[in-house]
Motif scaffolding. Structure first.
Motif, PDB file in Angstrom:
ATOM      1  N   GLN A   1     -28.430  -3.869 -51.654  1.00 28.19           N
ATOM      2  CA  GLN A   1     -27.580  -2.716 -51.377  1.00 28.19           C
ATOM      3  C   GLN A   1     -26.240  -2.878 -52.118  1.00 28.19           C
ATOM      4  N   LEU A   2     -25.773  -1.771 -52.687  1.00 27.40           N
ATOM      5  CA  LEU A   2     -24.573  -1.786 -53.524  1.00 27.40           C
ATOM      6  C   LEU A   2     -23.351  -2.296 -52.755  1.00 27.40           C
ATOM      7  N   LYS A   3     -23.174  -1.800 -51.520  1.00 27.45           N
ATOM      8  CA  LYS A   3     -21.995  -2.199 -50.733  1.00 27.45           C
ATOM      9  C   LYS A   3     -21.979  -3.711 -50.498  1.00 27.45           C
ATOM     10  N   SER A   4     -23.121  -4.264 -50.149  1.00 28.53           N
ATOM     11  CA  SER A   4     -23.218  -5.705 -49.907  1.00 28.53           C
ATOM     12  C   SER A   4     -22.895  -6.477 -51.186  1.00 28.53           C
ATOM     13  N   LEU A   5     -23.373  -5.963 -52.306  1.00 26.44           N
ATOM     14  CA  LEU A   5     -23.156  -6.623 -53.595  1.00 26.44           C
ATOM     15  C   LEU A   5     -21.672  -6.662 -53.954  1.00 26.44           C
ATOM     16  N   TYR A   6     -21.001  -5.493 -53.895  1.00 29.74           N
ATOM     17  CA  TYR A   6     -19.584  -5.508 -54.288  1.00 29.74           C
ATOM     18  C   TYR A   6     -18.701  -6.156 -53.235  1.00 29.74           C
ATOM     19  N   SER A   7     -19.118  -6.121 -51.969  1.00 33.52           N
ATOM     20  CA  SER A   7     -18.360  -6.829 -50.927  1.00 33.52           C
ATOM     21  C   SER A   7     -18.367  -8.331 -51.193  1.00 33.52           C
ATOM     22  N   LYS A   8     -19.561  -8.869 -51.490  1.00 35.43           N
ATOM     23  CA  LYS A   8     -19.682 -10.314 -51.731  1.00 35.43           C
ATOM     24  C   LYS A   8     -18.977 -10.717 -53.025  1.00 35.43           C
ATOM     25  N   LEU A   9     -19.081  -9.866 -54.038  1.00 36.79           N
ATOM     26  CA  LEU A   9     -18.409 -10.146 -55.309  1.00 36.79           C
ATOM     27  C   LEU A   9     -16.892 -10.172 -55.121  1.00 36.79           C
ATOM     28  N   LEU A  10     -16.364  -9.175 -54.393  1.00 41.87           N
ATOM     29  CA  LEU A  10     -14.923  -9.116 -54.144  1.00 41.87           C
ATOM     30  C   LEU A  10     -14.464 -10.270 -53.255  1.00 41.87           C
ATOM     31  N   ALA A  11     -15.307 -10.665 -52.296  1.00 37.86           N
ATOM     32  CA  ALA A  11     -14.965 -11.801 -51.425  1.00 37.86           C
ATOM     33  C   ALA A  11     -14.877 -13.083 -52.241  1.00 37.86           C
ATOM     34  N   LEU A  12     -15.798 -13.260 -53.163  1.00 36.57           N
ATOM     35  CA  LEU A  12     -15.802 -14.453 -54.020  1.00 36.57           C
ATOM     36  C   LEU A  12     -14.555 -14.468 -54.915  1.00 36.57           C
ATOM     37  N   ILE A  13     -14.251 -13.323 -55.527  1.00 35.60           N
ATOM     38  CA  ILE A  13     -13.050 -13.205 -56.361  1.00 35.60           C
ATOM     39  C   ILE A  13     -11.801 -13.459 -55.505  1.00 35.60           C
ATOM     40  N   GLY A  14     -11.799 -12.873 -54.304  1.00 34.71           N
ATOM     41  CA  GLY A  14     -10.671 -13.048 -53.375  1.00 34.71           C
ATOM     42  C   GLY A  14     -10.440 -14.510 -53.027  1.00 34.71           C
ATOM     43  N   LEU A  15     -11.528 -15.240 -52.759  1.00 33.52           N
ATOM     44  CA  LEU A  15     -11.401 -16.668 -52.427  1.00 33.52           C
ATOM     45  C   LEU A  15     -10.886 -17.475 -53.620  1.00 33.52           C
ATOM     46  N   LEU A  16     -11.376 -17.143 -54.814  1.00 36.03           N
ATOM     47  CA  LEU A  16     -10.927 -17.851 -56.026  1.00 36.03           C
ATOM     48  C   LEU A  16      -9.438 -17.621 -56.282  1.00 36.03           C
ATOM     49  N   ILE A  17      -8.971 -16.404 -56.002  1.00 31.51           N
ATOM     50  CA  ILE A  17      -7.553 -16.078 -56.207  1.00 31.51           C
ATOM     51  C   ILE A  17      -6.687 -16.642 -55.075  1.00 31.51           C
ATOM     52  N   ALA A  18      -7.198 -16.537 -53.839  1.00 32.57           N
ATOM     53  CA  ALA A  18      -6.378 -16.842 -52.658  1.00 32.57           C
ATOM     54  C   ALA A  18      -6.392 -18.305 -52.225  1.00 32.57           C
ATOM     55  N   TRP A  19      -7.246 -19.158 -52.834  1.00 32.44           N
ATOM     56  CA  TRP A  19      -7.363 -20.518 -52.300  1.00 32.44           C
ATOM     57  C   TRP A  19      -6.040 -21.294 -52.282  1.00 32.44           C
ATOM     58  N   PRO A  20      -5.128 -21.136 -53.276  1.00 28.10           N
ATOM     59  CA  PRO A  20      -3.864 -21.886 -53.153  1.00 28.10           C
ATOM     60  C   PRO A  20      -3.041 -21.421 -51.939  1.00 28.10           C
ATOM     61  N   VAL A  21      -3.040 -20.107 -51.696  1.00 33.42           N
ATOM     62  CA  VAL A  21      -2.328 -19.562 -50.524  1.00 33.42           C
ATOM     63  C   VAL A  21      -2.994 -20.059 -49.243  1.00 33.42           C
ATOM     64  N   MET A  22      -4.323 -20.056 -49.226  1.00 27.08           N
ATOM     65  CA  MET A  22      -5.059 -20.514 -48.042  1.00 27.08           C
ATOM     66  C   MET A  22      -4.770 -21.988 -47.756  1.00 27.08           C
ATOM     67  N   LEU A  23      -4.640 -22.785 -48.808  1.00 24.46           N
ATOM     68  CA  LEU A  23      -4.310 -24.201 -48.644  1.00 24.46           C
ATOM     69  C   LEU A  23      -2.922 -24.361 -48.013  1.00 24.46           C
ATOM     70  N   LEU A  24      -1.954 -23.586 -48.499  1.00 24.85           N
ATOM     71  CA  LEU A  24      -0.592 -23.623 -47.934  1.00 24.85           C
ATOM     72  C   LEU A  24      -0.573 -23.165 -46.476  1.00 24.85           C
ATOM     73  N   VAL A  25      -1.331 -22.111 -46.188  1.00 27.57           N
ATOM     74  CA  VAL A  25      -1.412 -21.610 -44.806  1.00 27.57           C
ATOM     75  C   VAL A  25      -2.026 -22.676 -43.901  1.00 27.57           C
ATOM     76  N   ALA A  26      -3.098 -23.316 -44.361  1.00 25.12           N
ATOM     77  CA  ALA A  26      -3.767 -24.354 -43.573  1.00 25.12           C
ATOM     78  C   ALA A  26      -2.799 -25.485 -43.231  1.00 25.12           C
ATOM     79  N   VAL A  27      -2.011 -25.928 -44.213  1.00 25.66           N
ATOM     80  CA  VAL A  27      -1.018 -26.989 -43.991  1.00 25.66           C
ATOM     81  C   VAL A  27       0.045 -26.520 -43.006  1.00 25.66           C
ATOM     82  N   ALA A  28       0.520 -25.281 -43.175  1.00 23.61           N
ATOM     83  CA  ALA A  28       1.560 -24.729 -42.287  1.00 23.61           C
ATOM     84  C   ALA A  28       1.072 -24.653 -40.842  1.00 23.61           C
ATOM     85  N   VAL A  29      -0.167 -24.198 -40.644  1.00 25.35           N
ATOM     86  CA  VAL A  29      -0.730 -24.105 -39.282  1.00 25.35           C
ATOM     87  C   VAL A  29      -0.829 -25.499 -38.670  1.00 25.35           C
TER      88      VAL A  29
END
Length: 192
Positions: free
Chosen positions: A1-29
């Motif tokens: 299904q198209l929605k599932s495909l672009y959702s997963k693709l965007l999630a993967l791109i999002g994780l690749l972009i956001a991982w430095p922020v996520m690392l900082l958030v994890a340390v802060a928490v």
């Protein structure tokens, strides 16, 4: 299904972009309050099947130990000082990109609710079950159009937006919602 495909693709791109922020958030928490970095909670997903949602923990550990399940509200006393900022900037939601990759959620859809509340809402609000005919989302039409919900009346209003979204769902509506979500995050104002 198209929605599932672009959702997963965007999630993967999002994780690749956001991982430095996520690392900082994890340390802060970890450094600002005792307890786990990630918060795991049961939510109701597609076809009313439960799944475990992931978030960065923004509340005190065992925040509901004395009360049992209660709706979060604005200016909630259970929220940690760092959690307040995480929620304001929507950074607590970033681990849900993993939920999207797992197939539990989409980027856009009705926000998933807790089973304890769904059981009550199914009996009190007509057509509430309808929102479970699509994957729940990290963001949604109700989130960009309506304020933070704390009451049954708020839930009824949000349901109207969710049902509109389900009826008119399209890739263009999804991208419109994503655009407004990112705009809200960057300006850190607007609906929750």
């Amino acid at each position: 299904q198209l929605k599932s495909l672009y959702s997963k693709l965007l999630a993967l791109i999002g994780l690749l972009i956001a991982w430095p922020v996520m690392l900082l958030v994890a340390v802060a928490v970890k450094l600002t309050s005792p307890g786990p970095i990630l918060f795991r909670q049961q939510r109701v997903g597609l076809h009313e099947k439960n799944f475990t949602i992931l978030k960065f923990r923004s509340m005190r550990q065992n925040a509901e130990a004395a009360t049992g399940p209660v709706w979060a509200k604005q200016n909630d006393s259970r929220i940690t000082p760092i959690g307040l900022w995480l929620r304001k900037l929507r950074l607590d939601e970033l681990p849900q990109l993993i939920n999207v990759l797992r197939g539990d959620m989409a980027i856009v859809g009705p926000r998933p609710e807790r089973p304890e509340f769904v059981n009550v809402l199914n009996t009190k609000i007509p057509y509430y079950r309808q929102r479970h005919c699509v994957l729940p989302g990290i963001t949604g039409w109700a989130q960009i159009n309506y304020k933070y919900g704390e009451t049954i009346e708020d839930t009824m209003m949000k349901l109207e937006y969710d049902l509109y979204y389900i009826k008119y769902t399209s890739i263009w509506l999804d991208f419109f919602i994503m655009f407004h979500t990112v705009k809200t995050m960057l300006l850190s104002r607007g609906a929750n």
